[in-house]
Write a protein that holds these residues in place. Structure first.
Motif, PDB file in Angstrom:
ATOM      1  N   GLU A   1       0.827  -1.210   0.000  1.00 10.51           N
ATOM      2  CA  GLU A   1       0.000   0.000   0.000  1.00 10.51           C
ATOM      3  C   GLU A   1       0.859   1.257   0.000  1.00 10.51           C
ATOM      4  OE1 GLU A   1      -2.362  -0.599   3.440  1.00 10.51           O
ATOM      5  OE2 GLU A   1      -3.874  -1.844   2.416  1.00 10.51           O
ATOM      6  N   ALA A   2       1.936   1.251   0.785  1.00 11.07           N
ATOM      7  CA  ALA A   2       2.835   2.410   0.796  1.00 11.07           C
ATOM      8  C   ALA A   2       3.499   2.591  -0.567  1.00 11.07           C
ATOM      9  CB  ALA A   2       3.890   2.229   1.881  1.00 11.07           C
ATOM     10  N   PHE A   3       3.894   1.484  -1.188  1.00 11.24           N
ATOM     11  CA  PHE A   3       4.488   1.549  -2.529  1.00 11.24           C
ATOM     12  C   PHE A   3       3.495   2.114  -3.542  1.00 11.24           C
ATOM     13  CE2 PHE A   3       4.339  -0.865  -6.529  1.00 11.24           C
ATOM     14  CZ  PHE A   3       5.471  -0.371  -7.154  1.00 11.24           C
ATOM     15  N   ALA A   4       2.246   1.654  -3.469  1.00 11.39           N
ATOM     16  CA  ALA A   4       1.230   2.131  -4.414  1.00 11.39           C
ATOM     17  C   ALA A   4       0.991   3.626  -4.256  1.00 11.39           C
ATOM     18  CB  ALA A   4      -0.074   1.356  -4.212  1.00 11.39           C
ATOM     19  N   GLN A   5       1.012   4.119  -3.034  1.00 14.80           N
ATOM     20  CA  GLN A   5       0.820   5.552  -2.820  1.00 14.80           C
ATOM     21  C   GLN A   5       1.948   6.364  -3.452  1.00 14.80           C
ATOM     22  OE1 GLN A   5      -1.819   7.087  -1.613  1.00 14.80           O
ATOM     23  NE2 GLN A   5      -2.839   5.114  -1.280  1.00 14.80           N
ATOM     24  N   LEU A   6       3.177   5.881  -3.337  1.00 13.86           N
ATOM     25  CA  LEU A   6       4.308   6.587  -3.949  1.00 13.86           C
ATOM     26  C   LEU A   6       4.192   6.599  -5.468  1.00 13.86           C
ATOM     27  CD1 LEU A   6       7.288   5.311  -1.758  1.00 13.86           C
ATOM     28  CD2 LEU A   6       6.278   7.595  -1.766  1.00 13.86           C
ATOM     29  N   VAL A   7       3.844   5.460  -6.052  1.00 16.59           N
ATOM     30  CA  VAL A   7       3.717   5.388  -7.513  1.00 16.59           C
ATOM     31  C   VAL A   7       2.579   6.279  -7.991  1.00 16.59           C
ATOM     32  CG1 VAL A   7       3.210   3.851  -9.445  1.00 16.59           C
ATOM     33  CG2 VAL A   7       4.731   3.092  -7.629  1.00 16.59           C
ATOM     34  N   LYS A   8       1.471   6.274  -7.275  1.00 12.74           N
ATOM     35  CA  LYS A   8       0.343   7.116  -7.667  1.00 12.74           C
ATOM     36  C   LYS A   8       0.700   8.596  -7.573  1.00 12.74           C
ATOM     37  CE  LYS A   8      -3.632   5.922  -5.844  1.00 12.74           C
ATOM     38  NZ  LYS A   8      -4.597   5.410  -4.834  1.00 12.74           N
ATOM     39  N   ARG A   9       1.457   8.965  -6.537  1.00  6.59           N
ATOM     40  CA  ARG A   9       1.784  10.371  -6.340  1.00  6.59           C
ATOM     41  C   ARG A   9       2.812  10.874  -7.356  1.00  6.59           C
ATOM     42  NH1 ARG A   9       4.219  10.303  -1.422  1.00  6.59           N
ATOM     43  NH2 ARG A   9       2.170  10.043  -0.464  1.00  6.59           N
ATOM     44  N   HIS A  10       3.821  10.058  -7.658  1.00  8.85           N
ATOM     45  CA  HIS A  10       4.943  10.542  -8.462  1.00  8.85           C
ATOM     46  C   HIS A  10       4.913  10.074  -9.915  1.00  8.85           C
ATOM     47  CE1 HIS A  10       6.785  12.143  -4.878  1.00  8.85           C
ATOM     48  NE2 HIS A  10       6.770  10.959  -4.287  1.00  8.85           N
ATOM     49  N   ALA A  11       4.090   9.081 -10.250  1.00  9.29           N
ATOM     50  CA  ALA A  11       4.083   8.570 -11.623  1.00  9.29           C
ATOM     51  C   ALA A  11       2.691   8.578 -12.245  1.00  9.29           C
ATOM     52  CB  ALA A  11       4.658   7.147 -11.656  1.00  9.29           C
ATOM     53  N   LEU A  12       1.707   8.065 -11.519  1.00  9.64           N
ATOM     54  CA  LEU A  12       0.381   7.916 -12.117  1.00  9.64           C
ATOM     55  C   LEU A  12      -0.426   9.209 -12.108  1.00  9.64           C
ATOM     56  CD1 LEU A  12      -0.838   4.438 -10.808  1.00  9.64           C
ATOM     57  CD2 LEU A  12       0.089   5.022 -13.039  1.00  9.64           C
ATOM     58  N   ALA A  13      -0.204  10.065 -11.117  1.00  8.01           N
ATOM     59  CA  ALA A  13      -1.040  11.263 -10.995  1.00  8.01           C
ATOM     60  C   ALA A  13      -0.915  12.155 -12.220  1.00  8.01           C
ATOM     61  CB  ALA A  13      -0.663  12.033  -9.732  1.00  8.01           C
ATOM     62  N   SER A  14       0.314  12.440 -12.634  1.00 10.47           N
ATOM     63  CA  SER A  14       0.512  13.314 -13.796  1.00 10.47           C
ATOM     64  C   SER A  14       0.018  12.648 -15.074  1.00 10.47           C
ATOM     65  CB  SER A  14       1.990  13.677 -13.923  1.00 10.47           C
ATOM     66  OG  SER A  14       2.786  12.503 -14.032  1.00 10.47           O
ATOM     67  N   SER A  15       0.269  11.344 -15.215  1.00  9.83           N
ATOM     68  CA  SER A  15      -0.191  10.634 -16.415  1.00  9.83           C
ATOM     69  C   SER A  15      -1.703  10.592 -16.482  1.00  9.83           C
ATOM     70  CB  SER A  15       0.371   9.207 -16.424  1.00  9.83           C
ATOM     71  OG  SER A  15       1.782   9.220 -16.439  1.00  9.83           O
ATOM     72  N   ALA A  16      -2.340  10.343 -15.336  1.00 13.05           N
ATOM     73  CA  ALA A  16      -3.801  10.261 -15.320  1.00 13.05           C
ATOM     74  C   ALA A  16      -4.431  11.605 -15.641  1.00 13.05           C
ATOM     75  CB  ALA A  16      -4.278   9.762 -13.957  1.00 13.05           C
TER      76      ALA A  16
END
Length: 767
Positions: free
Chosen positions: A324-339
């Motif tokens: 869950e902590a890993f997913a939050q980091l990926v969402k914040r730094h990689a997926l958020a801008s792409s989405a």
């Protein structure tokens, strides 16, 4: 004993599951619960030796192999059932383990307290005894004292004297293994001394106190060592194993997991996302660190603690927390801008990278992919919606400059122009973006995005169809269409060729291109290796209802465009630019007040035939391979005009109830117009339903004429007269020479209509 033990370790198939020596699962047995299959093995009276002998005496080697295979499968099923039960109840296991650990601590404290109290009571009792004996003879006391002093200490007493110093040295030198051996030896000596009364109570209590204190001291030393950043690998496992040997397994497991977490956090400090870095690279680096740490923690836990359910539950909970902590980091730094930017391909690649690393844990019995998918799903759905919005906006921008000319797609590395259909520029762009969209969504099938993806595409396609409707000159937008298209500017389709191109775009996308692209969402499309035909058939059957409903929604959008097209052309035929009508009752009623006219079909019906002929010629080149759509379109246009005439209340009020009645010439002209429509439309532009509507219209007109007291049949010329005029008009409009000698061209639309059918319609109308 060894043979008996080995024989009891064998497991036999339950009674009744083997017939003729070989196990053959029946249809009924396949539905038997696992607990029922294992019931016979749980019986207290079950004897493996006698059971195997009774069942295997008549078996050959092949049958015994079948039996062994069945028992192995039963064993695996039982183990899998236990594993699922552990995973399903890991929260309860964790809570129970913590309660047990707390209870162990409380029991240890109580034991120490009771030992202290017992020693105190014993010392008090010894003091009372000494006081009572002091009144005795001093000589006797002196003799006893001298005897005790002269008595040499035993080996146990000597060992007790050396025990504290020995442990202090071992602990100072961090010789953990030897210290544990000494503590175990002390426990054995204490137990033996208590049973054989080799030590006094005070000495025994002192020994227990020393053991307890040194155990606590060693445990603290091990915990401190495990918390050091430099402790990992063999040293970490040794410390955890020693703590578990000291009886504090819960603390040991927590220290092991915390050590892996600290090392993971330290390693992650070197991974810094930047504005210029690629999201996939950041996800790959982070995934490698996180899931490698989880894998190492799993290995260490299994090596030290085995498969005990309590520790496995804690390990699963810790792994989920790290995921869950890993997913939050990926969402914040990689997926958020792409989405946010609609970068579905980048988001999909990040998810694939993360899931790929996560799936490697499944070989170690830890399945976290579903957890990761659920965490990533909102971000991916956001990227999906943004991508669909980008398709909609890009297509709308091209529609504003589209010349509505059908061309082949521009050649590219992924397209073969000769194998692609002809579309206008905006439709080509729409199709290519949708193809890329499904390519990006396809790898994310495990996130179950198929339904939302198809619904989103329906929404985007409806928006594009609304743009096509707005491109029709003088289109009447309803509220739904206005909401779908907004205030978007679209280039008008002025000519009939351009307007038919609008329909060609929509029909080709809905019938072929979009369903073909949607096949990329099928698991069969992404399967690799040897395919199972039964699995393919099952997947196809499961998706068929969904696909059919989705295609129906696409077709409804095309039908909306087709209806708008037909309505617009019907209005152009019926009304003038000033709002006057070309089709009124007055033009039929007023004919009897003038001299006998030149007999030709009314101009509106001649223009209808001319328009249908032009459109049929254009559609023949535009709808190659889809002739049925063109035929239905032209039939729909004819139907729109005829239904308007049938439902025009003012027209029929003037015919049936007006101040002037319909005369013979008016009836003859009306009958000629309707027969003209039947003749040119038969088999090409006229459906059975509209044919019946025309017959009903003729009946109604002839009924109105008969209401004046005149005979409709006597007022109308022969059927050949109507056929000749209709054929002459058709030949003049189409530019084809009329067939001589009264013979009809076999290929003409009038060939299927005979004089008998026309006379039957006349007799039906006059009846």
């Amino acid at each position: 004993m060894a043979s008996a033990k080995s024989s009891r370790s064998r497991v036999s198939a339950p009674s009744g599951l083997i017939s003729s020596g070989i196990h053959q699962p029946s249809a009924q047995e396949s539905g038997v619960p696992l607990a029922d299959k294992l019931k016979i093995f749980k019986s207290d009276r079950f004897d493996p030796d006698s059971y195997v002998q009774s069942k295997c005496q008549t078996m050959n080697e092949k049958e015994i192999r079948h039996l062994c295979s069945y028992l192995q499968e039963l064993k695996k099923a039982s183990a899998e059932e236990m594993r699922r039960s552990v995973y399903a109840n890991y929260a309860a296991f964790i809570r129970t383990s913590k309660e047990i650990s707390d209870l162990e601590g409380e029991l240890l404290s109580i034991r120490n307290l009771l030992s202290t109290q017992a020693a105190l009571i014993h010392n008090l009792a010894e003091g009372v005894k000494v006081g009572s004996l002091s009144a005795g003879s001093e000589g006797s006391t002196a003799n006893n004292t001298s005897n005790i002093e002269d008595q040499e200490p035993s080996d146990t007493e000597k060992w007790l004297v050396e025990f504290p110093d020995m442990l202090d040295v071992l602990l100072a030198e961090r010789r953990v293994g030897e210290a544990l051996d000494v503590l175990d030896e002390a426990e054995s000596i204490a137990t033996d001394a208590k049973e054989n009364k080799k030590l006094s109570t005070s000495a025994l209590m002192s020994l227990h106190t020393a053991i307890t204190n040194h155990r606590l001291k060693l445990a603290d030393q091990l915990a401190e060592a495990a918390c050091q950043p430099s402790t990992h690998g063999v040293e970490l496992r040794a410390a955890a194993s020693a703590l578990r040997r000291l009886g504090d397994g819960h603390r040991a497991h927590n220290l092991l997991l915390n050590a892996h977490n600290q090392r993971l956090q330290y390693n992650m400090q070197t991974i810094h996302p930047t504005s210029t870095s690629y999201g996939g690279a950041y996800t790959a680096s982070l995934s490698q660190q996180v899931f490698s740490a989880i894998a190492q923690a799993v290995n260490d836990s299994l090596e030290v603690f085995g498969n005990e359910s309590v520790y496995m539950s804690e390990l699963v909970a810790w792994s989920i927390k790290q995921t869950e902590a890993f997913a939050q980091l990926v969402k914040r730094h990689a997926l958020a801008s792409s989405a946010a930017a609609g970068g579905l391909r980048a988001a999909a690649e990040c998810v694939q990278i993360a899931v790929g690393h996560c799936s490697l844990l499944e070989n170690r019995g830890l399945a976290l992919s579903s957890v990761l998918m659920n965490l990533f799903k909102p971000s991916v759905e956001q990227a999906l919606d943004a991508n669909l919005k980008r398709i909609e906006e890009s297509t709308a921008a091209l529609a504003a400059a589209d010349d509505w000319v059908l061309t082949y797609p521009p050649s590219g590395p992924r397209t073969n122009a000769t194998s692609q259909p002809k579309l206008s520029s905006s439709a080509h762009r729409f199709n290519s973006m949708v193809q890329d969209f499904f390519e990006d969504v396809g790898p994310l099938l495990s996130m179950q995005l198929g339904g939302s993806t198809l619904n989103g595409l329906i929404r985007v396609f409806n928006s594009y169809v609304n743009l096509l409707i707005n491109a029709l000159p003088g289109s009447m937008e309803d509220e739904e269409n206005s909401e779908g298209s907004g205030n978007k500017i679209v280039r008008m389709a002025e000519t009939e060729t351009q307007q038919l191109a609008l329909l060609a775009n929509a029909s080709l996308l809905a019938e072929e291109l979009l369903p073909r692209a949607a096949m990329k969402l099928s698991p069969i499309y992404h399967s690799s290796g040897v395919d199972d035909p039964r699995r393919k058939a099952t997947d196809r059957q499961n998706r068929m209802p969904e696909q059919r409903e989705w295609k129906r929604k696409l077709q409804r959008s095309v039908d909306k465009l087709r209806d708008s097209f037909c309505r617009q052309h019907a209005l152009d035929l019926i009304f003038t630019e000033e709002g006057e009508t070309h089709l009124s009752a007055e033009m039929y009623i007023s004919m009897d007040a003038n001299y006998e006219p030149d007999w030709f079909p009314t101009p509106i019906f001649q223009e209808l035939y001319a328009k249908l002929s032009r459109m049929a010629t254009i559609a023949a080149d535009m709808f190659v391979g889809r002739e049925r759509f063109a035929t239905v379109l032209l039939m729909r246009l004819t139907e729109t005009v005829i239904l308007w005439l049938s439902e025009d209340q003012s027209f029929w009020e003037d015919i049936e109830q007006g101040p002037r009645t319909l005369g013979p010439l008016g009836l003859q002209q009306f009958y000629l117009d309707m027969q003209f429509v039947i003749l040119f439309g038969q088999g090409r532009y006229l459906s059975r339903n509209v044919h019946q509507v025309i017959i009903d219209i003729i009946d109604r007109a002839m009924g109105a004429f008969s209401a004046t007291g005149m005979d409709a049949d006597s007022a109308l010329p022969s059927d050949d007269w109507f056929i000749d005029i209709a054929q002459e008009t058709i030949s003049r409009i189409s530019g084809k020479a009329r067939v001589g000698n009264g013979e009809r061209d076999a290929q003409s639309p009038t060939a299927s209509v005979s004089a008998l059918s026309m006379s039957s319609m006349r007799s039906h109308g006059s009846s």
